[in-house]
Design a protein around this motif. Structure first.
Motif, mmCIF file in Angstrom:
data_model
loop_
_atom_site.group_PDB
_atom_site.id
_atom_site.type_symbol
_atom_site.label_atom_id
_atom_site.label_comp_id
_atom_site.label_asym_id
_atom_site.label_seq_id
_atom_site.Cartn_x
_atom_site.Cartn_y
_atom_site.Cartn_z
ATOM 1 N N ALA A 261 0.836 -1.205 0.000
ATOM 2 C CA ALA A 261 0.000 0.000 0.000
ATOM 3 C C ALA A 261 0.869 1.253 0.000
ATOM 4 O O ALA A 261 0.563 2.239 -0.679
ATOM 5 C CB ALA A 261 -0.926 -0.010 1.214
ATOM 6 N N SER B 55 -4.764 0.644 5.472
ATOM 7 C CA SER B 55 -4.290 0.261 4.134
ATOM 8 C C SER B 55 -5.407 0.097 3.123
ATOM 9 O O SER B 55 -5.271 -0.657 2.153
ATOM 10 C CB SER B 55 -3.459 -1.027 4.209
ATOM 11 N N LYS C 123 -9.036 -1.654 -2.024
ATOM 12 C CA LYS C 123 -7.597 -1.786 -1.827
ATOM 13 C C LYS C 123 -6.894 -0.579 -2.427
ATOM 14 O O LYS C 123 -7.309 -0.038 -3.453
ATOM 15 C CB LYS C 123 -7.121 -3.075 -2.509
ATOM 16 N N VAL C 124 -5.832 -0.146 -1.772
ATOM 17 C CA VAL C 124 -5.073 1.003 -2.264
ATOM 18 C C VAL C 124 -4.283 0.604 -3.504
ATOM 19 O O VAL C 124 -3.442 -0.303 -3.456
ATOM 20 C CB VAL C 124 -4.090 1.529 -1.192
#
Length: 248
Positions: free
Chosen positions: A103, A170, A144-145
């Motif tokens: 991340a 994250s 999700k990053v």
């Protein structure tokens, strides 16, 4: 033999000034130094008034000095609140979780891409203190990053490109958020709304806020009420890893 000067009033003022200075160190050192100067002036006027035996002026100064804690609590309520929250968090702080290096790298890649194209961006990394009560509007996201998603959010034609993206644990949790603006008179006039918003949030929480300037393409890191403009890439990575390891 009576003393011509009321040393009790002066000593009370000096003790109160010292206590206010020590307590204000919990808020910010620069604030503490300013308050020390103000209290020094008041104590000097108090001494001068007693030397000249000007009773009305003595009473006015004594009232001001005794009211200082209340006055300062009102003026610096945001700083005081932040300091108390920080003390509370230190007492209940648990072991840090390891940062998600994937991340971190994705955020760094996105920042580099946005900076190279001079696309403005505002990214908030939540640490120990919650910020839900400080942000306005925004679109809920649970993703999700990735650098691709961050880039797409801040593209000029995106409906939420002007707001801040919130990263927590994250993940991208919200986008298009409005942050509280700083009213700090010392902030450089060259900084725009994004930097003022980043500073405003950092004055009220322990969040790390990252800013990409659309005018210069420079990246700034804002935390603890301070702006590091055009931050070095290695320093940025260290800050980001530390912030993402301190999530609440």
């Amino acid at each position: 033999m009576s003393c011509p000067i009321d040393l009790t009033g002066i000593s009370d003022s000096i003790i109160l000034a010292a206590l206010i200075y020590l307590f204000s160190l919990l808020i910010r050192r620069d604030v503490a130094l300013r308050l020390l100067g103000v209290m020094g002036i008041l104590v000097s006027f108090s001494l001068l008034a007693r030397l000249m035996q000007v009773a009305p002026l003595i009473r006015v100064i004594d009232v001001i000095v005794l009211s200082m804690p209340v006055i300062l609590a009102i003026i610096f309520q945001n700083d005081l609140r932040r300091a108390l929250l920080m003390l509370g968090k230190r007492q209940q702080q648990t072991a840090d979780q390891p940062a998600d290096d994937g991340a971190v790298d994705e955020v760094l890649r996105a920042l580099a891409d946005l900076a190279s194209r001079q696309i403005g961006a505002l990214i908030v990394v939540v640490r120990q203190q919650p910020i839900e009560h400080l942000i306005q509007v925004g679109t809920d996201i649970d993703a999700k990053v990735t650098s691709e998603l961050l880039n797409s959010i801040f593209l000029p034609y995106s409906p939420i490109h002007d707001g801040a993206v919130i990263l927590h644990k994250s993940k991208i949790t919200r986008a298009g958020c409005l942050l509280p603006l700083s009213h700090n008179p010392d902030i450089s006039k060259s900084f725009g709304t994004r930097h003022r918003a980043a500073l405003g949030l950092s004055e009220l929480s322990d969040a790390l806020v990252l800013v990409v300037s659309e005018e210069t393409g420079k990246i700034s890191a804002v935390h603890d009420s301070k702006i590091t403009y055009d931050i070095d890439q290695s320093d940025l990575k260290k800050l980001l890893k530390k912030a993402m390891a301190h999530h609440g």
